[in-house]
Design an enzyme around this catalytic site. Structure first.
Site, PDB file in Angstrom:
ATOM      1  N   GLU A 110       0.611  -1.136   0.079  1.00 55.09           N
ATOM      2  CA  GLU A 110      -0.060  -0.284  -0.397  1.00 55.09           C
ATOM      3  C   GLU A 110       0.766   1.194  -0.262  1.00 55.09           C
ATOM      4  O   GLU A 110       2.333   0.952   0.493  1.00 55.09           O
ATOM      5  CB  GLU A 110      -0.950   0.053   1.380  1.00 55.09           C
ATOM      6  CG  GLU A 110      -1.935  -1.132   1.312  1.00 55.09           C
ATOM      7  CD  GLU A 110      -1.988  -1.038   2.998  1.00 55.09           C
ATOM      8  OE1 GLU A 110      -2.961  -0.730   3.472  1.00 55.09           O
ATOM      9  OE2 GLU A 110      -2.660  -2.490   2.954  1.00 55.09           O
ATOM     10  N   LYS A 112       1.752   4.598   1.607  1.00 55.67           N
ATOM     11  CA  LYS A 112       2.084   5.126   3.207  1.00 55.67           C
ATOM     12  C   LYS A 112       1.790   6.668   3.166  1.00 55.67           C
ATOM     13  O   LYS A 112       2.609   7.369   2.839  1.00 55.67           O
ATOM     14  CB  LYS A 112       3.288   5.353   3.429  1.00 55.67           C
ATOM     15  CG  LYS A 112       3.803   5.576   5.467  1.00 55.67           C
ATOM     16  CD  LYS A 112       5.014   5.184   5.621  1.00 55.67           C
ATOM     17  CE  LYS A 112       4.430   5.461   7.162  1.00 55.67           C
ATOM     18  NZ  LYS A 112       4.551   6.412   7.458  1.00 55.67           N
ATOM     19  N   ASP A 114       0.681  10.388   4.172  1.00 52.32           N
ATOM     20  CA  ASP A 114       0.957  10.989   4.896  1.00 52.32           C
ATOM     21  C   ASP A 114       0.782  11.789   5.590  1.00 52.32           C
ATOM     22  O   ASP A 114      -0.040  13.515   4.509  1.00 52.32           O
ATOM     23  CB  ASP A 114       2.490  12.101   3.601  1.00 52.32           C
ATOM     24  CG  ASP A 114       3.983  12.422   5.010  1.00 52.32           C
ATOM     25  OD1 ASP A 114       4.044  12.287   5.988  1.00 52.32           O
ATOM     26  OD2 ASP A 114       4.411  12.919   5.097  1.00 52.32           O
ATOM     27  N   TYR A 221      -6.877   2.363   5.636  1.00 45.21           N
ATOM     28  CA  TYR A 221      -6.186   1.393   5.019  1.00 45.21           C
ATOM     29  C   TYR A 221      -6.079   0.528   5.942  1.00 45.21           C
ATOM     30  O   TYR A 221      -5.784  -0.855   5.866  1.00 45.21           O
ATOM     31  CB  TYR A 221      -4.764   1.806   5.304  1.00 45.21           C
ATOM     32  CG  TYR A 221      -4.297   2.837   6.164  1.00 45.21           C
ATOM     33  CD1 TYR A 221      -4.140   2.068   7.582  1.00 45.21           C
ATOM     34  CD2 TYR A 221      -4.229   3.624   6.489  1.00 45.21           C
ATOM     35  CE1 TYR A 221      -3.752   2.163   8.920  1.00 45.21           C
ATOM     36  CE2 TYR A 221      -3.881   4.013   7.528  1.00 45.21           C
ATOM     37  CZ  TYR A 221      -3.678   4.123   9.049  1.00 45.21           C
ATOM     38  OH  TYR A 221      -3.038   4.447  10.103  1.00 45.21           O
ATOM     39  N   LYS A 308      10.740   3.827   3.665  1.00 46.12           N
ATOM     40  CA  LYS A 308      10.646   4.987   3.434  1.00 46.12           C
ATOM     41  C   LYS A 308      10.882   5.809   2.189  1.00 46.12           C
ATOM     42  O   LYS A 308      12.801   5.139   2.295  1.00 46.12           O
ATOM     43  CB  LYS A 308      11.233   5.829   5.096  1.00 46.12           C
ATOM     44  CG  LYS A 308      10.391   5.259   5.696  1.00 46.12           C
ATOM     45  CD  LYS A 308       9.305   6.653   6.144  1.00 46.12           C
ATOM     46  CE  LYS A 308       8.488   6.608   7.383  1.00 46.12           C
ATOM     47  NZ  LYS A 308       8.895   7.765   8.589  1.00 46.12           N
ATOM     48  N   CYS A 402      20.762  47.435   8.334  1.00 40.77           N
ATOM     49  CA  CYS A 402      19.729  46.361   8.645  1.00 40.77           C
ATOM     50  C   CYS A 402      18.763  47.293   6.827  1.00 40.77           C
ATOM     51  O   CYS A 402      18.739  48.504   6.838  1.00 40.77           O
ATOM     52  CB  CYS A 402      18.861  47.254   9.642  1.00 40.77           C
ATOM     53  SG  CYS A 402      16.985  47.464   9.632  1.00 40.77           S
ATOM     54  N   CYS A 405      16.071  49.777   8.478  1.00 39.39           N
ATOM     55  CA  CYS A 405      16.062  51.400   8.658  1.00 39.39           C
ATOM     56  C   CYS A 405      17.019  51.930   8.704  1.00 39.39           C
ATOM     57  O   CYS A 405      17.790  52.833   8.861  1.00 39.39           O
ATOM     58  CB  CYS A 405      15.607  51.014  10.056  1.00 39.39           C
ATOM     59  SG  CYS A 405      16.905  50.636  11.393  1.00 39.39           S
ATOM     60  N   CYS A 420      19.719  44.119  14.365  1.00 41.36           N
ATOM     61  CA  CYS A 420      19.764  45.687  14.059  1.00 41.36           C
ATOM     62  C   CYS A 420      19.689  46.077  15.583  1.00 41.36           C
ATOM     63  O   CYS A 420      17.950  45.731  15.962  1.00 41.36           O
ATOM     64  CB  CYS A 420      18.936  45.760  13.482  1.00 41.36           C
ATOM     65  SG  CYS A 420      18.019  47.429  13.405  1.00 41.36           S
ATOM     66  N   CYS A 426      12.944  50.533  14.154  1.00 44.31           N
ATOM     67  CA  CYS A 426      13.411  49.662  13.375  1.00 44.31           C
ATOM     68  C   CYS A 426      11.866  49.305  12.968  1.00 44.31           C
ATOM     69  O   CYS A 426      11.375  48.412  13.584  1.00 44.31           O
ATOM     70  CB  CYS A 426      14.163  48.970  13.901  1.00 44.31           C
ATOM     71  SG  CYS A 426      14.665  47.870  12.009  1.00 44.31           S
TER      72      CYS A 426
HETATM   73  P1  AMP Z   1       5.074   5.949  11.612  1.00 40.89           P
HETATM   74  O1  AMP Z   1       4.078   7.246  11.680  1.00 40.89           O
HETATM   75  O2  AMP Z   1       6.105   5.893  10.778  1.00 40.89           O
HETATM   76  O3  AMP Z   1       5.000   5.086  12.435  1.00 40.89           O
HETATM   77  O4  AMP Z   1       4.528   5.144   9.967  1.00 40.89           O
HETATM   78  C1  AMP Z   1       3.457   4.909  10.919  1.00 40.89           C
HETATM   79  C2  AMP Z   1       1.885   5.689  10.480  1.00 40.89           C
HETATM   80  O5  AMP Z   1       1.710   5.025   9.468  1.00 40.89           O
HETATM   81  C3  AMP Z   1       0.804   4.898  10.979  1.00 40.89           C
HETATM   82  O6  AMP Z   1       0.336   5.112  12.090  1.00 40.89           O
HETATM   83  C4  AMP Z   1      -0.390   5.325   9.839  1.00 40.89           C
HETATM   84  O7  AMP Z   1      -0.994   6.929  10.038  1.00 40.89           O
HETATM   85  C5  AMP Z   1       0.291   5.588   8.324  1.00 40.89           C
HETATM   86  N1  AMP Z   1       0.395   4.894   7.282  1.00 40.89           N
HETATM   87  C6  AMP Z   1      -0.302   5.380   6.740  1.00 40.89           C
HETATM   88  N2  AMP Z   1      -0.113   5.612   5.564  1.00 40.89           N
HETATM   89  C7  AMP Z   1      -0.457   3.376   6.014  1.00 40.89           C
HETATM   90  C8  AMP Z   1      -0.977   2.263   5.373  1.00 40.89           C
HETATM   91  N3  AMP Z   1      -1.440   1.734   4.156  1.00 40.89           N
HETATM   92  N4  AMP Z   1      -1.272   1.473   6.292  1.00 40.89           N
HETATM   93  C9  AMP Z   1      -0.658   1.996   7.670  1.00 40.89           C
HETATM   94  N5  AMP Z   1      -0.035   2.266   8.153  1.00 40.89           N
HETATM   95  C10 AMP Z   1      -0.539   4.184   7.430  1.00 40.89           C
HETATM   96 ZN    ZN Z   2      16.743  47.954  11.530  1.00 46.80          ZN
END
Ligand code: AMP
Ligand code: ZN
Length: 666
Positions: A110, A112, A114, A221, A308, A402, A405, A420, A426
């Site tokens: 899957e 990941k 963010d 997920y 990662k 600066c 000023c 400054c 200023c």
């Molecule tokens: P970390 O914060 O680095 O420990 O990574 C874990 C976090 O990745 C989990 O708490 C999820 O919020 C996030 N995450 C994002 N995508 C997924 C996914 N497909 N499966 C599981 N966790 C995920």
């Molecule tokens: Zn200044």
């Protein structure tokens, strides 16, 4: 059709359109028609409060305010994931788990996502609560806010279990993020740093109608529960889709490690074509039976591994180095770059920190530079591409005066930054100090924003923050974009700030190095501005955790006649310049020198109250256990790892009532 049937039919219809639009990305009705139907529903609901439904599509517009987010213990702990950064790491992981389970292993790969993790609980097909991950054991309940996220179904369809949890990531798609930032820039506000922090910050906004305005999404997920009748991760994802959840279709079922590596490679290259940011790939053992066999380590499942991606790097031209002056007079050099796509956002500027950094990198205007973005940090310049340096390039000369000023800059001994010294006149310092004074964590003045402060200063209506209290409605009405109502709000907001506690006023004064925590310490120790004003450097450094640098800065601040005058004016206006009698009565020093870690859920006091009790009685609160911890206060459902750690370090574990006895007044 009865009215009730009419309401139900509208809710059903809106639910379906909502699902088509936000989950399937396949609209089945125009926005206009949708709005008309929603208005119709809202009107009927308003006329017939007896048919109220907390999960009606009309609830998505928000409106409810949450003052305090309640702490909720998760039914199933939310673990973290182990990380890997190379293919070797992944190969090792595969070897390890092959030794632990019998038979062939299939994997679900899957993306990941963010963002911020979220746990949703459904009962009888209805969303009943949404809780942030928190520390994994317990998080904050943010249901009201999450209900405004359109891709979160409020009512499920199909054949769903009676009760279950489903986990996902709240994300902010890049387009939506950019639109939000364009608006902020147009309003003269600082842009948000990155989609992830903005998404997670949104969840804790108090006003849910603000959350509703943000284009957040929830990507799911994982399903957790008892007797779910699901045997694999992949099947779980499919079922979640059937019930109405948004589960990205990029998830893939594979049979071999080679296929995993291919998936990783593919998305490492393709990730910027996604509408949202991902920071890696998550690989999970597909069979839930095998998952159970593998189990968990103290912090993460053995059956899953995150891969990662490396921070991305690009090169671009540095057009110009400019210099910003902050409210303390500190100068920050800024690299203005030829705009470039980096990890999904367009980067135009990067901080160069200070003169030493410029010297160290030997960075010059016209250089081609390498820019990197890692995690939440603003992009930074990591090196110059010397091969591409223009022939006529000249070494960067740091400014000596600066830019705002014209005053000659100084660089205090032992400090990296230039300043400054024109404290009094200023412009960015004058305006910046007042902006700091009114900011949310300081005096939190409603109805007054940073831009208005600049207008007030430019119009000579105020010179420092004490002048705010003399402002009258008729003074401010002539300002740009000011109307009677907003002028009244402004004046009322300023008046209300007279109730703000001494410790926050002390922070608001903007004494260099006196941040929120230091202000609290000083307020607690000195109890009034009069005591603090007369304290010597030696006095000050004797206060726990106050170092020489802070002490000098405090003494310097109060050695200026100008500052004394301002403080006296604040006093005359009725701003809180001493600790209130009530607060004083509740403070003791009985816990002096002791440091506490608080963990779990408590019966008679909340965690926040507990922490306040510790601080009010002279103790220190720390978030993790170390040899310096004096006591671990253990509540219900405390994490087992905290207990083990405390036991290993011989740290006394006490209960809530033990602690309350310690601070009880005899
Ligand atoms: P970390 O914060 O680095 O420990 O990574 C874990 C976090 O990745 C989990 O708490 C999820 O919020 C996030 N995450 C994002 N995508 C997924 C996914 N497909 N499966 C599981 N966790 C995920
Ligand atoms: Zn200044």
């Amino acid at each position: 059709m009865t009215t009730q049937q009419k309401i139900e039919a509208l809710r059903d219809e809106l639910r379906q359109h909502n699902h088509s639009y936000y989950v399937l990305d396949h609209p089945t009705i125009s926005d206009y028609e949708f709005d008309m139907k929603l208005k119709e529903l809202q009107a009927l609901e308003a006329q017939h409060p007896e048919f109220y439904d907390a999960n009606s599509p009309s609830q998505r517009v928000g409106g409810a305010i949450t003052k305090n987010f309640e702490t909720v213990v998760h039914d199933f702990r939310m673990y973290s994931l182990d990380n890997s950064y190379s293919k070797e790491d992944l190969l090792d992981w595969e070897k390890r788990i092959k030794k632990l389970v019998d038979g062939d292993i299939q994997y679900t790969c899957e993306l990941k996502y963010d963002g911020a993790s979220m746990n949703l609980t459904y009962e009888n097909g209805k969303l009943i609560r949404a809780v942030t991950r928190g520390d994994g054991v317990q998080g904050d309940e943010v249901t009201t806010n999450v209900k405004t996220i359109n891709s979160v179904p409020l009512q499920l369809k199909g054949d769903f279990p009676e009760r279950f949890d489903i986990r996902g990531e709240i994300i902010l798609p890049i387009d939506g993020f950019n639109t939000m930032n364009e608006e902020r820039l147009a309003n003269g506000e600082e842009p948000y740093r990155n989609p992830r922090n903005t998404a997670s910050g949104s969840l804790k906004l108090q006003d849910s109608s603000e959350v509703a305005k943000r284009p957040l999404e929830c990507l799911l997920y994982s399903i957790k529960g008892n007797n779910l009748n699901i045997t694999t991760q992949f099947e779980g994802l499919q079922k979640a889709r059937d019930w109405g959840f948004k589960v990205p279709k990029e998830a893939q079922l594979v049979n071999t490690i080679n296929e995993i590596l291919e998936y990783v490679d593919y998305w490492d290259k393709q990730r910027h074509n996604l509408p949202y940011e991902i920071d890696g790939i998550v690989i999970k053992v597909n069979s839930l039976y095998q998952q159970e066999e593998l189990g968990f380590t103290a912090k993460a499942p053995r059956w899953a591994m995150a891969y990662k991606f490396k921070a991305e790097q690009v090169s671009t031209r540095l057009n110009e180095i400019s210099y910003q002056v902050g409210r303390t007079g500190a100068i920050t050099p800024v690299a203005n770059l030829e705009p470039v796509q980096l990890a999904g956002t367009i980067v135009k500027r990067a901080s160069l920190h200070n003169a030493d950094q410029i010297e160290k990198l030997d960075v010059r205007e016209g250089d081609e530079v390498f820019v990197e973005k890692g995690g939440e940090i603003i992009p930074k310049i990591i090196a110059v591409d010397f091969l591409k340096r223009p022939l006529n390039s000249t070494k960067t000369k740091y400014i000596t005066h600066c830019p705002e000023c014209g005053t000659g800059l100084i660089r205090p001994e032992g400090e990296a930054k230039h300043y400054c010294p024109n404290y009094e006149a200023c412009p960015p310092q004058v305006v910046g100090r007042i902006q700091h004074y009114i900011s949310r964590k300081a005096m939190d003045i409603d109805g007054l924003g940073g831009e208005t402060v600049a207008l007030l200063v430019n119009a000579n209506l105020i010179k420092d923050y004490s002048d705010l209290y003399a402002l009258k409605v008729e003074d401010v009405i002539p300002l740009e974009r000011m109307a009677q109502k907003s002028a009244e709000n402004l004046v009322n907001g300023i008046e209300a700030s007279k109730q703000i506690s001494f410790e926050r006023v002390l922070f608001a004064l903007g004494i260099r190095y006196v941040g929120e925590t230091v202000a609290k310490k000083l307020a607690k120790h000195y109890k009034s501005i009069n005591n603090l004003m007369t304290a010597s450097i030696i006095d000050l450094v004797n206060v726990d955790e106050i170092g020489e640098r802070i002490a000098e800065s405090v003494v310097e601040f109060f050695s200026s006649k100008e500052n004394i005058d301002i403080v006296n004016r604040l006093k005359d206006f009725g701003v809180q310049l001493e600790i209130s009698a009530e607060k004083l009565a509740n403070q003791t020093e009985v816990l002096n020198g002791n440091s506490f870690v608080v963990s779990g859920v408590f019966e008679t006091v909340s965690r926040t109250e507990l922490k306040k009790l510790i601080e009010d009685n002279g103790g220190k609160v720390s978030s993790s256990i170390s040899s310096k911890t004096s006591f671990l206060i253990a509540g219900d459902k405390m994490g087992p790892s905290k207990r083990t750690k405390a036991e290993n370090l011989n740290i006394p574990i006490i209960s809530e009532s033990d602690f309350l006895a310690m601070v009880a007044k005899s």
